[in-house]
Motif scaffolding. Structure first.
Motif, PDB file in Angstrom:
ATOM      1  N   LYS A 149      18.971  18.131 -10.439  1.00  0.00           N
ATOM      2  CA  LYS A 149      18.160  19.435  -9.905  1.00  0.00           C
ATOM      3  C   LYS A 149      18.516  20.771 -10.804  1.00  0.00           C
ATOM      4  CE  LYS A 149      18.089  18.113  -5.288  1.00  0.00           C
ATOM      5  NZ  LYS A 149      18.406  18.755  -3.776  1.00  0.00           N
ATOM      6  N   PRO A 150      17.682  21.532 -11.177  1.00  0.00           N
ATOM      7  CA  PRO A 150      17.927  22.801 -11.959  1.00  0.00           C
ATOM      8  C   PRO A 150      18.777  23.622 -11.268  1.00  0.00           C
ATOM      9  CG  PRO A 150      15.541  22.229 -11.932  1.00  0.00           C
ATOM     10  CD  PRO A 150      16.187  21.384 -10.729  1.00  0.00           C
ATOM     11  N   THR A 151      19.542  24.455 -12.015  1.00  0.00           N
ATOM     12  CA  THR A 151      20.596  25.498 -11.498  1.00  0.00           C
ATOM     13  C   THR A 151      19.819  26.768 -11.043  1.00  0.00           C
ATOM     14  OG1 THR A 151      21.308  25.858 -13.695  1.00  0.00           O
ATOM     15  CG2 THR A 151      22.380  24.153 -12.380  1.00  0.00           C
ATOM     16  N   ASP A 152      18.551  27.079 -11.784  1.00  0.00           N
ATOM     17  CA  ASP A 152      18.132  28.374 -11.439  1.00  0.00           C
ATOM     18  C   ASP A 152      16.699  28.041 -11.396  1.00  0.00           C
ATOM     19  OD1 ASP A 152      16.858  27.828 -14.205  1.00  0.00           O
ATOM     20  OD2 ASP A 152      18.280  29.324 -14.971  1.00  0.00           O
ATOM     21  N   PHE A 153      16.085  29.280 -10.851  1.00  0.00           N
ATOM     22  CA  PHE A 153      14.648  29.207 -10.448  1.00  0.00           C
ATOM     23  C   PHE A 153      13.625  28.878 -11.832  1.00  0.00           C
ATOM     24  CE2 PHE A 153      10.232  31.141  -9.708  1.00  0.00           C
ATOM     25  CZ  PHE A 153       9.906  30.400  -8.671  1.00  0.00           C
ATOM     26  N   GLN A 154      14.033  29.448 -12.970  1.00  0.00           N
ATOM     27  CA  GLN A 154      13.193  29.131 -14.249  1.00  0.00           C
ATOM     28  C   GLN A 154      13.394  27.672 -14.431  1.00  0.00           C
ATOM     29  OE1 GLN A 154      10.959  31.020 -15.805  1.00  0.00           O
ATOM     30  NE2 GLN A 154      10.500  29.163 -16.698  1.00  0.00           N
ATOM     31  N   GLY A 155      14.346  27.097 -14.095  1.00  0.00           N
ATOM     32  CA  GLY A 155      14.485  25.624 -14.478  1.00  0.00           C
ATOM     33  C   GLY A 155      13.677  24.697 -13.512  1.00  0.00           C
ATOM     34  N   THR A 201       0.808  -1.264   0.070  1.00  0.00           N
ATOM     35  CA  THR A 201      -0.109  -0.132  -0.065  1.00  0.00           C
ATOM     36  C   THR A 201       1.028   1.439   0.017  1.00  0.00           C
ATOM     37  OG1 THR A 201      -0.321  -0.134   2.435  1.00  0.00           O
ATOM     38  CG2 THR A 201      -1.959  -0.991   1.001  1.00  0.00           C
ATOM     39  N   CYS A 202       2.028   1.039   0.344  1.00  0.00           N
ATOM     40  CA  CYS A 202       3.091   2.202   0.317  1.00  0.00           C
ATOM     41  C   CYS A 202       4.259   2.115  -0.647  1.00  0.00           C
ATOM     42  CB  CYS A 202       3.624   2.087   1.627  1.00  0.00           C
ATOM     43  SG  CYS A 202       4.856   3.667   2.189  1.00  0.00           S
ATOM     44  N   ASN A 203       4.861   1.161  -0.709  1.00  0.00           N
ATOM     45  CA  ASN A 203       5.955   1.062  -1.887  1.00  0.00           C
ATOM     46  C   ASN A 203       5.698   1.002  -3.174  1.00  0.00           C
ATOM     47  OD1 ASN A 203       5.193  -1.357  -2.755  1.00  0.00           O
ATOM     48  ND2 ASN A 203       6.548  -2.648  -1.239  1.00  0.00           N
ATOM     49  N   ARG A 204       4.491   1.359  -3.522  1.00  0.00           N
ATOM     50  CA  ARG A 204       4.277   1.437  -5.306  1.00  0.00           C
ATOM     51  C   ARG A 204       4.233   2.828  -5.463  1.00  0.00           C
ATOM     52  NH1 ARG A 204       0.118  -3.290  -6.514  1.00  0.00           N
ATOM     53  NH2 ARG A 204       1.575  -5.036  -6.261  1.00  0.00           N
ATOM     54  N   ILE A 205       4.186   3.963  -4.542  1.00  0.00           N
ATOM     55  CA  ILE A 205       4.112   5.447  -4.729  1.00  0.00           C
ATOM     56  C   ILE A 205       5.543   5.565  -5.607  1.00  0.00           C
ATOM     57  CG2 ILE A 205       4.299   7.620  -3.708  1.00  0.00           C
ATOM     58  CD1 ILE A 205       3.194   6.336  -1.064  1.00  0.00           C
ATOM     59  N   PRO A 206       5.412   6.297  -6.690  1.00  0.00           N
ATOM     60  CA  PRO A 206       6.355   6.351  -7.598  1.00  0.00           C
ATOM     61  C   PRO A 206       7.258   7.626  -6.874  1.00  0.00           C
ATOM     62  CG  PRO A 206       4.501   7.130  -8.719  1.00  0.00           C
ATOM     63  CD  PRO A 206       4.090   6.742  -7.212  1.00  0.00           C
ATOM     64  N   ILE A 207       8.708   7.289  -6.962  1.00  0.00           N
ATOM     65  CA  ILE A 207       9.735   7.947  -6.370  1.00  0.00           C
ATOM     66  C   ILE A 207      10.403   8.705  -7.584  1.00  0.00           C
ATOM     67  CG2 ILE A 207      11.911   8.281  -5.152  1.00  0.00           C
ATOM     68  CD1 ILE A 207      11.223   5.699  -3.744  1.00  0.00           C
ATOM     69  N   VAL A 208      10.428  10.252  -7.485  1.00  0.00           N
ATOM     70  CA  VAL A 208      11.119  10.843  -8.520  1.00  0.00           C
ATOM     71  C   VAL A 208      12.411  11.332  -7.739  1.00  0.00           C
ATOM     72  CG1 VAL A 208      11.435  12.911  -9.842  1.00  0.00           C
ATOM     73  CG2 VAL A 208       9.266  11.694  -9.685  1.00  0.00           C
ATOM     74  N   MET A 209      13.671  11.042  -7.967  1.00  0.00           N
ATOM     75  CA  MET A 209      14.901  11.276  -7.370  1.00  0.00           C
ATOM     76  C   MET A 209      15.432  12.484  -8.008  1.00  0.00           C
ATOM     77  SD  MET A 209      17.136   9.803  -5.260  1.00  0.00           S
ATOM     78  CE  MET A 209      16.880   8.341  -5.318  1.00  0.00           C
ATOM     79  N   LEU A 210      15.541  13.290  -7.346  1.00  0.00           N
ATOM     80  CA  LEU A 210      16.034  14.693  -7.671  1.00  0.00           C
ATOM     81  C   LEU A 210      17.664  14.791  -7.171  1.00  0.00           C
ATOM     82  CD1 LEU A 210      13.194  17.214  -6.928  1.00  0.00           C
ATOM     83  CD2 LEU A 210      13.895  15.980  -9.161  1.00  0.00           C
ATOM     84  N   SER A 211      18.444  15.226  -8.006  1.00  0.00           N
ATOM     85  CA  SER A 211      20.063  15.165  -7.784  1.00  0.00           C
ATOM     86  C   SER A 211      20.848  16.211  -8.683  1.00  0.00           C
ATOM     87  CB  SER A 211      20.443  13.690  -7.512  1.00  0.00           C
ATOM     88  OG  SER A 211      21.910  13.891  -6.921  1.00  0.00           O
ATOM     89  N   SER A 212      21.807  16.925  -7.796  1.00  0.00           N
ATOM     90  CA  SER A 212      22.879  17.453  -8.744  1.00  0.00           C
ATOM     91  C   SER A 212      23.844  16.561  -9.291  1.00  0.00           C
ATOM     92  CB  SER A 212      23.492  18.421  -7.839  1.00  0.00           C
ATOM     93  OG  SER A 212      22.547  19.173  -7.101  1.00  0.00           O
ATOM     94  N   SER A 213      23.681  15.387  -9.022  1.00  0.00           N
ATOM     95  CA  SER A 213      24.893  14.299  -9.424  1.00  0.00           C
ATOM     96  C   SER A 213      24.245  13.753 -10.638  1.00  0.00           C
ATOM     97  CB  SER A 213      24.914  13.443  -8.449  1.00  0.00           C
ATOM     98  OG  SER A 213      25.522  12.107  -8.953  1.00  0.00           O
ATOM     99  N   SER A 214      25.267  14.034 -11.692  1.00  0.00           N
ATOM    100  CA  SER A 214      25.036  12.906 -13.204  1.00  0.00           C
ATOM    101  C   SER A 214      26.051  11.965 -13.024  1.00  0.00           C
ATOM    102  CB  SER A 214      25.374  14.002 -14.139  1.00  0.00           C
ATOM    103  OG  SER A 214      26.714  14.634 -14.133  1.00  0.00           O
ATOM    104  N   ILE A 215      26.614  11.481 -11.932  1.00  0.00           N
ATOM    105  CA  ILE A 215      27.247  10.421 -11.740  1.00  0.00           C
ATOM    106  C   ILE A 215      26.528   9.089 -12.478  1.00  0.00           C
ATOM    107  CG2 ILE A 215      28.681   8.823 -10.354  1.00  0.00           C
ATOM    108  CD1 ILE A 215      29.395  11.545  -8.511  1.00  0.00           C
TER     109      ILE A 215
END
Length: 154
Positions: A123-129, A91-105
């Motif tokens: 992660k965007p580098t500015d507010f418009q992003g 009931t919980c673990n199927r919630i989609p996770i969107v990983m946001l990161s500054s890492s492109s590794i």
């Protein structure tokens, strides 16, 4: 889907972000371009897991989407959250996770997907992003895909 934005249903979004500056940008951008979202922010993986465990008792409180920073404060914490989350009840673990990161590794991205995140976004580098990112997330998660219906246990 041509639904008037003001008529759309509000959706709870769990945001796991430990950086207050990033959270400030995210909150403002969400208010601007993902108006259906009702963000609930926590600053650590442990806080998120405790909140999700509480919501298991009241399944109607479950978020429809999780936005998670990878580095909480390092990638081991973010990846550990995904592992622990995926071991929670269905009931919980199927919630989609969107990983946001500054890492492109490559290793970070690969491991996140191997553990079961639904999406990985830089992660965007500015507010418009951030505005653009939340417009895209809103369109994809609310208008494009169909998510499973939540079934409450009695």
């Amino acid at each position: 889907m041509n639904t008037n934005r003001s008529q759309r249903k509000k959706v709870k979004v769990l945001v796991i972000e430990d950086n207050d500056d990033h959270w400030t940008l995210m909150e403002k951008a969400m208010a601007n371009s993902f108006t259906e979202a009702v963000p609930v922010r926590v600053a650590s993986a442990d806080e998120a897991l405790m909140l999700l465990e509480d919501w298991l008792l009241e399944e109607w409180e479950m978020p429809k989407l999780i936005l998670q920073d990878l580095y909480l404060p390092d990638n081991k914490d973010g990846l550990s959250f995904v592992r622990r989350f995926k071991s929670m009840p269905v009931t919980c673990n199927r919630i989609p996770i969107v990983m946001l990161s500054s890492s492109s590794i490559h290793a970070d991205i690969t491991e996140a997907y191997q553990l079961g995140v639904s999406s990985y976004a830089l992660k965007p580098t500015d507010f418009q992003g951030w505005i653009t990112l939340f417009n895209d997330l809103r369109f994809y998660w609310l208008e494009t895909v169909t998510l499973p219906t939540t079934h409450y246990s009695l």
